[in-house]
Design a protein around this motif. Structure first.
Motif, PDB file in Angstrom:
ATOM      1  N   GLY A 256       0.808  -1.211   0.000  1.00 44.33           N
ATOM      2  CA  GLY A 256       0.000   0.000   0.000  1.00 44.33           C
ATOM      3  C   GLY A 256       0.841   1.260   0.000  1.00 44.33           C
ATOM      4  N   VAL A 257       1.917   1.281   0.794  1.00 41.69           N
ATOM      5  CA  VAL A 257       2.796   2.454   0.820  1.00 41.69           C
ATOM      6  C   VAL A 257       3.471   2.647  -0.533  1.00 41.69           C
ATOM      7  N   CYS A 258       3.919   1.567  -1.156  1.00 42.80           N
ATOM      8  CA  CYS A 258       4.560   1.680  -2.466  1.00 42.80           C
ATOM      9  C   CYS A 258       3.584   2.212  -3.520  1.00 42.80           C
ATOM     10  N   CYS A 259       2.352   1.704  -3.517  1.00 46.82           N
ATOM     11  CA  CYS A 259       1.366   2.171  -4.501  1.00 46.82           C
ATOM     12  C   CYS A 259       0.977   3.624  -4.264  1.00 46.82           C
ATOM     13  N   ILE A 260       0.772   3.986  -3.005  1.00 44.57           N
ATOM     14  CA  ILE A 260       0.402   5.371  -2.707  1.00 44.57           C
ATOM     15  C   ILE A 260       1.555   6.318  -3.028  1.00 44.57           C
ATOM     16  N   TYR A 261       2.773   5.905  -2.718  1.00 46.71           N
ATOM     17  CA  TYR A 261       3.936   6.737  -3.049  1.00 46.71           C
ATOM     18  C   TYR A 261       4.044   6.948  -4.562  1.00 46.71           C
ATOM     19  N   SER A 262       3.878   5.879  -5.326  1.00 49.55           N
ATOM     20  CA  SER A 262       3.919   6.001  -6.782  1.00 49.55           C
ATOM     21  C   SER A 262       2.770   6.854  -7.294  1.00 49.55           C
ATOM     22  N   LEU A 263       1.583   6.678  -6.699  1.00 52.35           N
ATOM     23  CA  LEU A 263       0.428   7.474  -7.118  1.00 52.35           C
ATOM     24  C   LEU A 263       0.646   8.956  -6.832  1.00 52.35           C
ATOM     25  N   PHE A 264       1.219   9.268  -5.681  1.00 49.89           N
ATOM     26  CA  PHE A 264       1.480  10.672  -5.357  1.00 49.89           C
ATOM     27  C   PHE A 264       2.472  11.288  -6.347  1.00 49.89           C
ATOM     28  N   ASN A 265       3.462  10.533  -6.768  1.00 53.58           N
ATOM     29  CA  ASN A 265       4.416  11.050  -7.742  1.00 53.58           C
ATOM     30  C   ASN A 265       3.765  11.268  -9.106  1.00 53.58           C
TER      31      ASN A 265
ATOM     32  N   ILE B 149       0.578  11.967  -9.527  1.00 54.57           N
ATOM     33  CA  ILE B 149      -0.270  13.150  -9.345  1.00 54.57           C
ATOM     34  C   ILE B 149       0.571  14.416  -9.391  1.00 54.57           C
ATOM     35  N   SER B 150       1.799  14.364  -8.859  1.00 51.63           N
ATOM     36  CA  SER B 150       2.672  15.537  -8.944  1.00 51.63           C
ATOM     37  C   SER B 150       3.018  15.867 -10.385  1.00 51.63           C
ATOM     38  N   ILE B 151       3.158  14.858 -11.248  1.00 51.23           N
ATOM     39  CA  ILE B 151       3.396  15.110 -12.669  1.00 51.23           C
ATOM     40  C   ILE B 151       2.186  15.798 -13.292  1.00 51.23           C
ATOM     41  N   VAL B 152       0.980  15.349 -12.929  1.00 46.59           N
ATOM     42  CA  VAL B 152      -0.232  15.978 -13.457  1.00 46.59           C
ATOM     43  C   VAL B 152      -0.332  17.426 -12.980  1.00 46.59           C
ATOM     44  N   ILE B 153       0.002  17.654 -11.712  1.00 47.97           N
ATOM     45  CA  ILE B 153      -0.014  19.029 -11.203  1.00 47.97           C
ATOM     46  C   ILE B 153       1.002  19.880 -11.956  1.00 47.97           C
ATOM     47  N   LYS B 154       2.161  19.313 -12.236  1.00 45.63           N
ATOM     48  CA  LYS B 154       3.171  20.044 -13.009  1.00 45.63           C
ATOM     49  C   LYS B 154       2.649  20.414 -14.392  1.00 45.63           C
ATOM     50  N   GLN B 155       1.942  19.481 -15.033  1.00 49.17           N
ATOM     51  CA  GLN B 155       1.398  19.756 -16.359  1.00 49.17           C
ATOM     52  C   GLN B 155       0.308  20.819 -16.299  1.00 49.17           C
ATOM     53  N   VAL B 156      -0.518  20.777 -15.257  1.00 46.43           N
ATOM     54  CA  VAL B 156      -1.542  21.808 -15.108  1.00 46.43           C
ATOM     55  C   VAL B 156      -0.902  23.179 -14.904  1.00 46.43           C
ATOM     56  N   LEU B 157       0.152  23.234 -14.088  1.00 49.81           N
ATOM     57  CA  LEU B 157       0.850  24.500 -13.885  1.00 49.81           C
ATOM     58  C   LEU B 157       1.500  24.982 -15.175  1.00 49.81           C
ATOM     59  N   ASN B 158       2.091  24.066 -15.947  1.00 55.50           N
ATOM     60  CA  ASN B 158       2.659  24.452 -17.235  1.00 55.50           C
ATOM     61  C   ASN B 158       1.595  25.004 -18.166  1.00 55.50           C
TER      62      ASN B 158
ATOM     63  N   SER C 136      10.296  21.452 -16.039  1.00 51.25           N
ATOM     64  CA  SER C 136      10.515  20.469 -17.084  1.00 51.25           C
ATOM     65  C   SER C 136      11.486  19.367 -16.651  1.00 51.25           C
ATOM     66  N   GLY C 137      12.389  19.640 -15.725  1.00 54.99           N
ATOM     67  CA  GLY C 137      13.350  18.634 -15.310  1.00 54.99           C
ATOM     68  C   GLY C 137      12.852  17.857 -14.120  1.00 54.99           C
ATOM     69  N   GLY C 138      13.755  17.631 -13.192  1.00 56.22           N
ATOM     70  CA  GLY C 138      13.366  16.931 -11.978  1.00 56.22           C
ATOM     71  C   GLY C 138      14.406  15.913 -11.597  1.00 56.22           C
ATOM     72  N   VAL C 139      14.506  15.640 -10.329  1.00 59.48           N
ATOM     73  CA  VAL C 139      15.418  14.644  -9.804  1.00 59.48           C
ATOM     74  C   VAL C 139      14.613  13.649  -9.000  1.00 59.48           C
ATOM     75  N   GLY C 140      15.212  12.502  -8.752  1.00 66.59           N
ATOM     76  CA  GLY C 140      14.545  11.490  -7.950  1.00 66.59           C
ATOM     77  C   GLY C 140      13.316  10.951  -8.637  1.00 66.59           C
ATOM     78  N   ALA C 141      12.232  10.862  -7.865  1.00 64.69           N
ATOM     79  CA  ALA C 141      11.000  10.308  -8.413  1.00 64.69           C
ATOM     80  C   ALA C 141      10.461  11.148  -9.551  1.00 64.69           C
ATOM     81  N   LEU C 142      10.573  12.503  -9.447  1.00 63.25           N
ATOM     82  CA  LEU C 142      10.071  13.362 -10.516  1.00 63.25           C
ATOM     83  C   LEU C 142      10.855  13.144 -11.807  1.00 63.25           C
ATOM     84  N   GLY C 143      12.172  12.964 -11.697  1.00 63.41           N
ATOM     85  CA  GLY C 143      12.960  12.684 -12.888  1.00 63.41           C
ATOM     86  C   GLY C 143      12.607  11.335 -13.495  1.00 63.41           C
ATOM     87  N   ILE C 144      12.328  10.331 -12.654  1.00 69.92           N
ATOM     88  CA  ILE C 144      11.920   9.024 -13.163  1.00 69.92           C
ATOM     89  C   ILE C 144      10.626   9.138 -13.944  1.00 69.92           C
TER      90      ILE C 144
END
Length: 294
Positions: free
Chosen positions: A151-160, A162-171, A274-282
């Motif tokens: 559950g933690v792995c799935c939620i962590y991946s889901l949050f990342n 969602i952060s990509i979607v938020i980044k696209q909305v901000l862009n 547009s860039g990102g490190v860690g999970a965002l870069g992945i």
């Protein structure tokens, strides 16, 4: 619930937490990379099979899961978000079905506990495995550990994701705002250019010929109409005026030849998001960039 009490235990927890939390984030990032790779392979295979069944896939493409199939294709971030969301909901429902009879919690409270635990919020109002004895205690603790880990792995991946979607909305918002400001700047520069434009024959010819500017008649109106329409104006007429500097002359020639300068509104995709490190870069490397909301 186990907590450090002595000074030595608290100091040990600080240094152990530095290494433990860093190793946990590394584990989650590796899990995220593997799960995204697995989803990409499965979704690519499904897409390839669908294209092959429709007869649109070239015969040279091999029918396997290799990287040569559909080169350059990446899964959509929205499809990955949907799959991870359904996986997190499924794991939460299964875990709640286990916690309800074992811990004696209502089902909604069990779902609440799953979200708080999987997202690592950890309020502590509901804590599992706190009773003195359970029926099938060893099996329950193993199942509890595995469900919380997945559950933690799935939620962590889901949050990342969602952060990509938020980044696209901000862009998208920044792109729209940039286009709006570009239109306003273009209108302002157009009005300024028309107001400061040199009217050939209005002063130079009047000084030389001693005639009013209206005597040129259709020539002036035609020249002014060509200037307002964005066509090139005569170099001779520009040089005839001693009030125009070389920089303004070059600017007006450039604007007349190419139109008023336009700012590329699509440059917001190459901003700090547009860039990102860690999970965002992945996520940026593994998923397709689908930020067009037009």
């Amino acid at each position: 619930m186990t907590t450090p009490v002595t000074v030595a235990g608290k100091v040990f927890l600080i240094f152990y937490g530095l290494l433990g939390c860093a190793a946990t984030i590394l584990f989650f990032n590796l899990f995220l990379e593997r799960i995204i790779t697995l989803l990409a392979v499965v979704m690519k295979a499904v897409r390839e099979r669908r294209i092959r069944n429709s007869g649109l896939l070239p015969p040279g493409i091999r029918h396997d899961f290799s990287a040569y199939s559909l080169p350059g294709w990446k899964p959509s971030v929205y499809h990955v978000m949907l799959i991870l969301g359904l996986s997190a909901i499924t794991i939460s429902c299964c875990a709640s079905a286990m916690y309800t009879p074992v811990e004696g919690w209502p089902y909604l409270d069990s779902l609440y506990f799953c979200f708080v635990t999987f997202s690592t919020i950890g309020f502590g109002d509901f804590v599992s495995s706190q009773s003195a004895a359970y029926e099938y205690q060893s099996l329950y603790r193993v199942a509890n550990f595995l469900l919380i880990l997945m559950g933690v792995c799935c939620i962590y991946s889901l949050f990342n994701v969602i952060s990509i979607v938020i980044k696209q909305v901000l862009n998208w918002i920044l792109e729209k705002m940039s286009c709006l400001f570009c239109q306003r700047c273009n209108k302002a520069s157009a009005l300024l250019g028309r107001r400061n434009a040199i009217r050939p024959g209005s002063k130079g010819r009047q000084g030389r010929l001693g005639q009013p500017s209206d005597s040129d008649g259709p020539c002036d109106s035609d020249t002014e109409g060509r200037r307002l329409s964005g066509e090139m104006i005569s170099m001779k007429d520009l040089a005839a005026s001693n009030k125009v500097s070389l920089a303004i002359m070059q600017k007006q020639l450039s604007e007349s030849a190419n139109g008023y300068p336009r700012t590329v509104c699509g440059s917001s995709r190459h901003n700090g998001f547009s860039g990102g490190v860690g999970a965002l870069g992945i996520m940026n490397n593994r998923l397709a960039e689908t930020s067009n909301f037009r």
